[in-house]
Design a protein around this motif. Structure first.
Motif, PDB file in Angstrom:
ATOM      1  N   VAL A   1       0.870  -1.184   0.000  1.00  0.00           N
ATOM      2  CA  VAL A   1       0.000   0.000   0.000  1.00  0.00           C
ATOM      3  C   VAL A   1       0.902   1.227   0.000  1.00  0.00           C
ATOM      4  O   VAL A   1       2.022   1.186   0.510  1.00  0.00           O
ATOM      5  CB  VAL A   1      -0.961   0.030   1.215  1.00  0.00           C
ATOM      6  CG1 VAL A   1      -1.965  -1.092   1.127  1.00  0.00           C
ATOM      7  CG2 VAL A   1      -0.187  -0.064   2.528  1.00  0.00           C
ATOM      8  N   PRO A   2       0.434   2.329  -0.577  1.00  0.00           N
ATOM      9  CA  PRO A   2       1.323   3.487  -0.738  1.00  0.00           C
ATOM     10  C   PRO A   2       1.599   4.224   0.560  1.00  0.00           C
ATOM     11  O   PRO A   2       0.708   4.363   1.404  1.00  0.00           O
ATOM     12  CB  PRO A   2       0.549   4.380  -1.716  1.00  0.00           C
ATOM     13  CG  PRO A   2      -0.880   4.019  -1.505  1.00  0.00           C
ATOM     14  CD  PRO A   2      -0.885   2.556  -1.191  1.00  0.00           C
ATOM     15  N   ILE A   3       2.837   4.697   0.682  1.00  0.00           N
ATOM     16  CA  ILE A   3       3.206   5.565   1.808  1.00  0.00           C
ATOM     17  C   ILE A   3       4.067   6.734   1.331  1.00  0.00           C
ATOM     18  O   ILE A   3       4.586   7.488   2.141  1.00  0.00           O
ATOM     19  CB  ILE A   3       3.946   4.789   2.932  1.00  0.00           C
ATOM     20  CG1 ILE A   3       5.170   4.061   2.377  1.00  0.00           C
ATOM     21  CG2 ILE A   3       3.003   3.823   3.632  1.00  0.00           C
ATOM     22  CD1 ILE A   3       6.040   3.426   3.459  1.00  0.00           C
ATOM     23  N   TRP A   4       4.196   6.871   0.005  1.00  0.00           N
ATOM     24  CA  TRP A   4       4.999   7.968  -0.544  1.00  0.00           C
ATOM     25  C   TRP A   4       4.132   9.004  -1.252  1.00  0.00           C
ATOM     26  O   TRP A   4       4.662   9.879  -1.933  1.00  0.00           O
ATOM     27  CB  TRP A   4       6.049   7.450  -1.524  1.00  0.00           C
ATOM     28  CG  TRP A   4       7.053   6.504  -0.936  1.00  0.00           C
ATOM     29  CD1 TRP A   4       7.224   6.162   0.379  1.00  0.00           C
ATOM     30  CD2 TRP A   4       8.043   5.765  -1.661  1.00  0.00           C
ATOM     31  NE1 TRP A   4       8.243   5.260   0.516  1.00  0.00           N
ATOM     32  CE2 TRP A   4       8.774   4.993  -0.719  1.00  0.00           C
ATOM     33  CE3 TRP A   4       8.382   5.677  -3.004  1.00  0.00           C
ATOM     34  CZ2 TRP A   4       9.817   4.142  -1.087  1.00  0.00           C
ATOM     35  CZ3 TRP A   4       9.428   4.830  -3.378  1.00  0.00           C
ATOM     36  CH2 TRP A   4      10.134   4.081  -2.420  1.00  0.00           C
ATOM     37  N   GLY A   5       2.814   8.909  -1.117  1.00  0.00           N
ATOM     38  CA  GLY A   5       1.949   9.961  -1.636  1.00  0.00           C
ATOM     39  C   GLY A   5       1.019   9.593  -2.777  1.00  0.00           C
ATOM     40  O   GLY A   5       0.260  10.442  -3.248  1.00  0.00           O
ATOM     41  N   MET A   6       1.042   8.344  -3.241  1.00  0.00           N
ATOM     42  CA  MET A   6       0.241   7.978  -4.414  1.00  0.00           C
ATOM     43  C   MET A   6      -1.241   8.278  -4.230  1.00  0.00           C
ATOM     44  O   MET A   6      -1.888   8.824  -5.134  1.00  0.00           O
ATOM     45  CB  MET A   6       0.417   6.492  -4.732  1.00  0.00           C
ATOM     46  CG  MET A   6      -0.293   6.055  -6.015  1.00  0.00           C
ATOM     47  SD  MET A   6       0.602   6.535  -7.502  1.00  0.00           S
ATOM     48  CE  MET A   6       1.856   5.251  -7.538  1.00  0.00           C
ATOM     49  N   SER A   7      -1.802   7.920  -3.073  1.00  0.00           N
ATOM     50  CA  SER A   7      -3.245   8.067  -2.883  1.00  0.00           C
ATOM     51  C   SER A   7      -3.676   9.524  -2.781  1.00  0.00           C
ATOM     52  O   SER A   7      -4.873   9.823  -2.862  1.00  0.00           O
ATOM     53  CB  SER A   7      -3.703   7.311  -1.623  1.00  0.00           C
ATOM     54  OG  SER A   7      -3.223   7.954  -0.446  1.00  0.00           O
TER      55      SER A   7
END
Length: 242
Positions: free
Chosen positions: A134-140
């Motif tokens: 799951v994203p944690i670098w800003g994708m969402s």
């Protein structure tokens, strides 16, 4: 040891090049460390630099996070995400030039740009789901702001690639050009930005960032009451036009 992020400064434009082509520019901690240092230096340079270009060596922009380093401790919490955010928040406009694959972490890095240029070979994809991540670098957050919430959901839920031409159509990229023209097009845009008043362009970027999620009335008020005012060289610039 080869530098993993190259820097070139010319005519007010700083170009950073991901230089791990043999690994499809996969983002390992050593590369992040060099990028972090360059972002620090660019921020410190202030208006000595008018625009920043982020590009990559080789046929692939970035295959994403180097999964071989999965579980290796980063130097600080939220390390990579903080570097992406600081790149996005540089006072200088950032242009990202993408050829070939731009996947997942690479796409999150590209989304830090103010302008994304795609070569015809470009392919953008969010493959978090393929690997159970799951994203944690800003994708969402950054992807839906670029393409709209529903298109972002399609891209993230399916993991299917988006071509350079389709990226331009949906607003993920500003332009799609033949690969042979990508460098020249990128340079022309960067030089156009660097030729503008740094005072104006930096103020514009700050205003766009600060008011992005405000209702119209609040955004209009924010523009008025947070204006940077007229540039110190306004009179000189006007005189050159007449």
């Amino acid at each position: 040891m080869n530098e993993l992020v190259l820097r070139e400064d010319r005519d007010g434009v700083t170009t950073l090049t991901l230089n791990r082509a043999d690994k499809r520019n996969a983002l390992n901690l050593a590369l992040w460390g060099e990028l972090d240092a360059h972002v620090d230096a660019i921020a410190a340079a202030g208006d000595a630099i008018g625009a920043v270009v982020l590009r990559a060596a080789g046929p692939v922009f970035c295959a994403g996070n180097d999964l071989k380093e999965r579980g290796v401790a980063a130097p600080r919490p939220h390390y990579q995400a903080s570097i992406v955010t600081r790149l996005a928040e540089l006072p200088q406009p950032v242009i990202v030039a993408v050829q070939g694959g731009c996947f997942t972490g690479g796409l999150e890095l590209a989304l830090a740009g103010d302008i994304i240029l795609a070569g015809e070979s470009a392919g953008f994809a969010d493959t978090h789901g393929k690997f159970g991540l799951v994203p944690i670098w800003g994708m969402s957050q950054r992807l839906p702001r670029r393409v709209g919430e529903w298109k972002a959901r399609e891209i993230s839920f399916t993991g299917l690639p988006v071509s350079g031409a389709e990226a331009a159509r949906i607003g993920l990229a500003n332009h799609c050009v033949p690969d042979s023209e990508l460098e020249a097009t990128t340079r022309a845009l960067a030089e156009a930005i660097a030729g503008q008043s740094r005072h104006s362009v930096f103020a514009y970027k700050r205003l766009y960032r600060e008011q992005a999620d405000l209702p119209l009335a609040a955004g209009l008020a924010h523009e008025v009451f947070n204006s940077a005012g007229v540039a110190p060289d306004f009179a000189e610039r006007v005189a050159k036009q007449f």
